[in-house]
Design a protein around this motif. Sequence first.
Motif, PDB file in Angstrom:
ATOM      1  N   UNK A 185     -15.056 -42.313  -5.452  1.00  0.00           N
ATOM      2  CA  UNK A 185     -14.531 -41.216  -4.597  1.00  0.00           C
ATOM      3  C   UNK A 185     -13.902 -41.938  -3.065  1.00  0.00           C
ATOM      4  N   UNK A 186     -14.876 -42.317  -2.561  1.00  0.00           N
ATOM      5  CA  UNK A 186     -14.223 -43.075  -1.569  1.00  0.00           C
ATOM      6  C   UNK A 186     -13.034 -44.219  -1.884  1.00  0.00           C
ATOM      7  N   UNK A 187     -13.142 -45.280  -2.519  1.00  0.00           N
ATOM      8  CA  UNK A 187     -12.057 -45.331  -2.824  1.00  0.00           C
ATOM      9  C   UNK A 187     -10.764 -45.797  -3.027  1.00  0.00           C
ATOM     10  N   UNK A 188     -11.069 -44.428  -3.732  1.00  0.00           N
ATOM     11  CA  UNK A 188      -9.762 -43.892  -4.595  1.00  0.00           C
ATOM     12  C   UNK A 188      -8.914 -42.943  -2.888  1.00  0.00           C
ATOM     13  N   UNK A 189     -10.008 -42.160  -2.105  1.00  0.00           N
ATOM     14  CA  UNK A 189      -9.012 -41.873  -0.963  1.00  0.00           C
ATOM     15  C   UNK A 189      -8.932 -42.896  -0.166  1.00  0.00           C
ATOM     16  N   UNK A 190      -9.256 -44.406  -0.292  1.00  0.00           N
ATOM     17  CA  UNK A 190      -8.977 -45.531   0.765  1.00  0.00           C
ATOM     18  C   UNK A 190      -7.956 -45.502  -0.074  1.00  0.00           C
ATOM     19  N   UNK A 191      -7.146 -45.521  -1.675  1.00  0.00           N
ATOM     20  CA  UNK A 191      -6.159 -45.474  -2.154  1.00  0.00           C
ATOM     21  C   UNK A 191      -4.635 -45.597  -1.591  1.00  0.00           C
ATOM     22  N   UNK A 192      -5.521 -43.622  -1.714  1.00  0.00           N
ATOM     23  CA  UNK A 192      -4.388 -42.768  -1.235  1.00  0.00           C
ATOM     24  C   UNK A 192      -4.096 -42.887   0.517  1.00  0.00           C
ATOM     25  N   UNK A 193      -4.552 -43.148   1.210  1.00  0.00           N
ATOM     26  CA  UNK A 193      -4.532 -43.290   2.839  1.00  0.00           C
ATOM     27  C   UNK A 193      -3.429 -44.969   2.023  1.00  0.00           C
ATOM     28  N   UNK A 194      -3.829 -45.500   2.271  1.00  0.00           N
ATOM     29  CA  UNK A 194      -3.222 -46.685   1.441  1.00  0.00           C
ATOM     30  C   UNK A 194      -1.807 -46.001   1.192  1.00  0.00           C
ATOM     31  N   UNK A 195      -1.424 -45.458   0.113  1.00  0.00           N
ATOM     32  CA  UNK A 195      -0.135 -44.875  -0.215  1.00  0.00           C
ATOM     33  C   UNK A 195       0.779 -44.217   1.050  1.00  0.00           C
ATOM     34  N   UNK A 196      -0.320 -43.300   1.230  1.00  0.00           N
ATOM     35  CA  UNK A 196       0.717 -42.668   2.571  1.00  0.00           C
ATOM     36  C   UNK A 196       1.127 -43.973   3.736  1.00  0.00           C
ATOM     37  N   UNK A 197       0.472 -44.381   3.569  1.00  0.00           N
ATOM     38  CA  UNK A 197       0.085 -45.459   5.110  1.00  0.00           C
ATOM     39  C   UNK A 197       2.107 -46.286   4.450  1.00  0.00           C
ATOM     40  N   UNK A 198       2.380 -46.969   3.531  1.00  0.00           N
ATOM     41  CA  UNK A 198       3.387 -47.564   2.571  1.00  0.00           C
ATOM     42  C   UNK A 198       4.660 -46.620   2.760  1.00  0.00           C
ATOM     43  N   UNK A 199       4.314 -45.304   2.613  1.00  0.00           N
ATOM     44  CA  UNK A 199       5.271 -44.455   2.410  1.00  0.00           C
ATOM     45  C   UNK A 199       5.840 -43.660   3.727  1.00  0.00           C
ATOM     46  N   UNK A 200       5.005 -43.901   4.705  1.00  0.00           N
ATOM     47  CA  UNK A 200       5.424 -43.432   6.272  1.00  0.00           C
ATOM     48  C   UNK A 200       6.378 -44.753   6.352  1.00  0.00           C
ATOM     49  N   UNK A 201       5.565 -46.030   5.969  1.00  0.00           N
ATOM     50  CA  UNK A 201       5.946 -47.153   6.600  1.00  0.00           C
ATOM     51  C   UNK A 201       7.982 -47.513   6.612  1.00  0.00           C
ATOM     52  N   UNK A 202       8.085 -46.545   4.773  1.00  0.00           N
ATOM     53  CA  UNK A 202       9.221 -46.905   4.445  1.00  0.00           C
ATOM     54  C   UNK A 202      10.033 -45.653   4.920  1.00  0.00           C
ATOM     55  N   UNK A 203       9.416 -44.460   5.553  1.00  0.00           N
ATOM     56  CA  UNK A 203      10.384 -43.745   5.679  1.00  0.00           C
ATOM     57  C   UNK A 203      10.851 -42.741   7.160  1.00  0.00           C
ATOM     58  N   UNK A 204       9.570 -44.157   7.541  1.00  0.00           N
ATOM     59  CA  UNK A 204      10.102 -43.290   8.912  1.00  0.00           C
ATOM     60  C   UNK A 204      10.867 -45.423   9.812  1.00  0.00           C
ATOM     61  N   UNK A 205      10.558 -46.076   8.867  1.00  0.00           N
ATOM     62  CA  UNK A 205      10.194 -47.412   9.899  1.00  0.00           C
ATOM     63  C   UNK A 205      11.582 -48.419   8.775  1.00  0.00           C
ATOM     64  N   UNK A 206      11.386 -49.037   7.641  1.00  0.00           N
ATOM     65  CA  UNK A 206      12.212 -49.295   6.595  1.00  0.00           C
ATOM     66  C   UNK A 206      13.366 -48.533   6.661  1.00  0.00           C
ATOM     67  N   UNK A 207      13.303 -47.371   6.227  1.00  0.00           N
ATOM     68  CA  UNK A 207      14.656 -46.517   5.540  1.00  0.00           C
ATOM     69  C   UNK A 207      15.582 -46.441   7.086  1.00  0.00           C
ATOM     70  N   UNK A 208      15.120 -46.679   8.036  1.00  0.00           N
ATOM     71  CA  UNK A 208      16.500 -46.395   9.450  1.00  0.00           C
ATOM     72  C   UNK A 208      16.427 -47.530  10.038  1.00  0.00           C
ATOM     73  N   UNK A 209      15.971 -48.647   9.629  1.00  0.00           N
ATOM     74  CA  UNK A 209      16.596 -50.062   9.535  1.00  0.00           C
ATOM     75  C   UNK A 209      17.193 -50.346   8.773  1.00  0.00           C
ATOM     76  N   UNK A 210      17.065 -50.041   7.738  1.00  0.00           N
ATOM     77  CA  UNK A 210      18.213 -50.639   6.625  1.00  0.00           C
ATOM     78  C   UNK A 210      19.709 -49.676   7.119  1.00  0.00           C
ATOM     79  N   UNK A 211      19.544 -48.372   7.400  1.00  0.00           N
ATOM     80  CA  UNK A 211      21.013 -47.861   7.768  1.00  0.00           C
ATOM     81  C   UNK A 211      21.331 -47.486   8.878  1.00  0.00           C
ATOM     82  N   UNK A 212      20.460 -49.079   9.758  1.00  0.00           N
ATOM     83  CA  UNK A 212      21.005 -49.183  10.886  1.00  0.00           C
ATOM     84  C   UNK A 212      21.794 -50.325  10.813  1.00  0.00           C
ATOM     85  N   UNK A 213      21.177 -50.798   9.412  1.00  0.00           N
ATOM     86  CA  UNK A 213      21.639 -52.829   9.650  1.00  0.00           C
ATOM     87  C   UNK A 213      22.951 -52.303   8.434  1.00  0.00           C
ATOM     88  N   UNK A 214      22.985 -50.965   7.398  1.00  0.00           N
ATOM     89  CA  UNK A 214      24.459 -51.063   7.217  1.00  0.00           C
ATOM     90  C   UNK A 214      25.166 -50.443   7.834  1.00  0.00           C
TER      91      UNK A 214
END
Length: 214
Positions: A185-214
Amino acid sequence: MERNIEIVLYAFTVMYTPGPVNLLGLNAGLSTPLRRTLGFFAGVALAIFCWFAVIGLAGQLIVVERIIPVIALAGSLYILYLALKVYRAAPPNATEPADGASAQGAAGQLRFRDGFLMQLLNPKNSVLVIPITTVMFPTHNIAGLSLIAASALIALGGGGAPLLYCLAGRTLGKRIARPEVLVRCNRIMALLLVVVAVLLLYDYVLSPLREAIT
């Protein structure tokens, strides 16, 4: 009170849906005594109050929008740190009393600092705070001391969200008390947290950066 019901419903919906903080609360309930996680919930509540008080009193939406990518980056990195912490945590030994904690389990203990920093650096706070402080509060003439009081009440509700998940985890943990199951259960929760972190990076950092470049 009736005229403020949409504020209550909106805040409840956003705060009590599954998210990184609530997932950590659920995971803590599986193997950590409740009294050892109370500081975590208090940290979450204080962070929510800070967001409401600062943004509500300042009312500078454009400033908040500009710093959201920075907050998202810092928050994602902190979530990854907590994911590692959860992954490496071991549940209490089956031979120990329910209120005890092994030396290994203590390594995964959530503290006030974890709750405060994780919630403070969570960019999804903007989804909760900005609509309420810029639309709902002004509509209902909530300002000054009333704003502080309303912010405190919402913050208490926010701290109660991971607490509720923790209690659910405790109920579930009693049914799956075997150490090997709790480790999974600990490891499943840790994996879910990694997924959440990646999604936050994509939605709030990478996506706005890509829009600013284009």
